[in-house]
Design a protein around this motif. Sequence first.
Motif, PDB file in Angstrom:
ATOM      1  N   SER A 188       0.831  -1.201   0.000  1.00 10.72           N
ATOM      2  CA  SER A 188       0.000   0.000   0.000  1.00 10.72           C
ATOM      3  C   SER A 188       0.874   1.263   0.000  1.00 10.72           C
ATOM      4  N   ASP A 189       0.378   2.315  -0.635  1.00  8.28           N
ATOM      5  CA  ASP A 189       1.081   3.608  -0.651  1.00  8.28           C
ATOM      6  C   ASP A 189       0.707   4.485   0.543  1.00  8.28           C
ATOM      7  N   SER A 190      -0.301   4.054   1.284  1.00  6.06           N
ATOM      8  CA  SER A 190      -0.827   4.893   2.368  1.00  6.06           C
ATOM      9  C   SER A 190      -0.573   4.321   3.753  1.00  6.06           C
ATOM     10  N   ALA A 211       3.515  -6.532   9.315  1.00  5.06           N
ATOM     11  CA  ALA A 211       3.253  -5.271   8.620  1.00  5.06           C
ATOM     12  C   ALA A 211       4.425  -4.987   7.682  1.00  5.06           C
ATOM     13  N   PHE A 212       4.129  -4.715   6.411  1.00  6.89           N
ATOM     14  CA  PHE A 212       5.170  -4.522   5.403  1.00  6.89           C
ATOM     15  C   PHE A 212       5.151  -3.088   4.872  1.00  6.89           C
ATOM     16  N   GLU A 213       6.341  -2.572   4.709  1.00  8.96           N
ATOM     17  CA  GLU A 213       6.561  -1.312   4.027  1.00  8.96           C
ATOM     18  C   GLU A 213       7.774  -1.497   3.125  1.00  8.96           C
TER      19      GLU A 213
END
Length: 392
Positions: A188-190, A211-213
């Motif tokens: 996700s970008d947000s 949780a991935f970024e």
Amino acid sequence: MSVIGFDIGNESCVVAAARCGGVDVLFLNDELKSETPAMVSFGEEQRFFGSAGATFAVANPKSTVSHIKRLIGKLYKEVEEDLKLLPFVTREGPRGGILIELEYLETKWTFTPVEMLGMLLKHLKQITEKNLESAVVDCVIGIPSYFTDLQRRMYLDAAQIAGLKPLRLMHDGTAIALGYGMYTTDLSDSGPTNVMFVDIGHCDTQVTVAAFEPGKMKILSHSFDQNLGGRDFDEVLFHHFVARFKEKYKIDVYANARASIRLRASCEKVKKVLSANAKAPLIIESLIGDTDVRGSITREEFRNLSSKLLERVTIPCSMALKNAGLSVDKIHTIKLVGSGSRIPAITRILTNFFEKEPTRTLNASECVARGCALRCAMLSPSLIVRDYKVFC
């Protein structure tokens, strides 16, 4: 020197190697399969491992040791019911531990589960070295998130027996998440992308929320059911057919170790057939003596027999969500892995619980070993890996 990830399952083992071009899962037997049975069999003059050990198990079940992972670090009284299902001879040790008794080279021997695991790891090490044509020392070994400190120390002791140097013991769920996060582009970008990994293995269920970024991942929670896995569904089928055959053919499978092994193996195949078909047959020639047995079961009958097990599937999922501080609608996707995850009723239950269908894009049997190999590459000075941060 090679960089290796080991997934030592209750039923089978998988080994992956990290190389400059990525991660490769190795073939561990002459049948060119990536999975090899987690068994050690003692013949009259030599030991047999993997597929050879599984073959020998049918001929001489009392000399074949399996389910080693299940026994590590356990007191005899804790797994006494499990031990009744196993054909080899065990007894309680001086400190309440488990001792395995068998005959080898015309001598009676007593082994601990740690020694058996050390033998298995040494065999896997030798196969890996032969496959890669290089020495294997550095490794990362996958373990369940519920392992105690004692069980973790025993894994390290077994690795030392095998001549391995574990750089880390890694939770199975964390390994799966790392293998997924390192290569995924569906983020996700947000804000963080929350993913739940549901691993229904041979003897347990483990749930991990991550949780991935871009460039990093954080493990939010682990949850588990130590006594809910594929083998429990196999046992439901086993008891069903034992009762059927006792009524129809007047035979008692419980009283015959070899017949029990053959029937359990057939029940596992029936379970797999039912994952894609509405009905499955079961035919075994000369199960006991000259008695040939035949039977069948429908998917609906299997679901009804397994109803109590199915009710437990969502409990570790709920606990993982609670520990992560998330609600169902905050989960972006659910990844379903593990040998016991192919049962259609489990997929339906999870779909109803999450209001979205779990996906199966990950290789169910290889993802833990791949993640462990990646982590080993990140820790080892012999390989350069792109920067990826892991927060546990």
